[in-house]
Motif scaffolding. Sequence first.
Motif, PDB file in Angstrom:
ATOM      1  N   TYR A 297       0.206  -7.024  -0.385  1.00  0.00           N
ATOM      2  CA  TYR A 297      -0.412  -8.232  -0.925  1.00  0.00           C
ATOM      3  C   TYR A 297      -0.847  -9.210   0.153  1.00  0.00           C
ATOM      4  CZ  TYR A 297       0.931  -6.928  -5.637  1.00  0.00           C
ATOM      5  OH  TYR A 297       1.039  -6.281  -6.842  1.00  0.00           O
TER       6      TYR A 297
ATOM      7  N   TRP B  13      -2.398  -8.526   4.652  1.00  0.00           N
ATOM      8  CA  TRP B  13      -1.215  -7.710   4.394  1.00  0.00           C
ATOM      9  C   TRP B  13      -0.343  -7.544   5.636  1.00  0.00           C
ATOM     10  CZ3 TRP B  13      -6.301  -6.186   3.440  1.00  0.00           C
ATOM     11  CH2 TRP B  13      -6.694  -6.207   2.104  1.00  0.00           C
TER      12      TRP B  13
ATOM     13  N   ALA C 261       0.405 -14.500  -4.495  1.00  0.00           N
ATOM     14  CA  ALA C 261       0.177 -13.151  -3.988  1.00  0.00           C
ATOM     15  C   ALA C 261      -1.074 -12.567  -4.631  1.00  0.00           C
ATOM     16  CB  ALA C 261       1.376 -12.256  -4.298  1.00  0.00           C
TER      17      ALA C 261
ATOM     18  N   GLY D 162      -3.534  -9.098  -4.895  1.00  0.00           N
ATOM     19  CA  GLY D 162      -3.670  -7.662  -4.667  1.00  0.00           C
ATOM     20  C   GLY D 162      -5.062  -7.275  -4.205  1.00  0.00           C
TER      21      GLY D 162
END
Length: 121
Positions: A31, A52, A97, A99
């Motif tokens: 994330y 990330w 967070a 993705g």
Amino acid sequence: VQLQASGGGLVQAGGSLRLSCAASGLTFGNYVMGWFRQAPGKERAFVARISWSGGSTYTADSVKGRFTISRDNAKNTVYLQMTSLKPEDTAVYYCAASGTTGRSIGGYDYWGQGTQVTVSS
């Protein structure tokens, strides 16, 4: 998924604080992590984000040179080091967070509960 932000408080102008955000229930290293803030009567605003791996960061112009975002994937934690604080930095700070790329606020999947930062003049 839980994102637990901490480290906020009351500080005088010119002072420093370090915020932490501990993540659980997700594969943290997958994330992009971001920090946002919301002052009373204002919309939530982007502060900083980190990739990330931690190899890439992006910081809002309003805090550039004063705030630094970092992460420790072994500890599932993202940090926001804040220095030279100003009264206009007063807000509730949220970690989040994403993705995906984390380039838009709508792209964040999970949000922490927020921690209050108050900077007195």
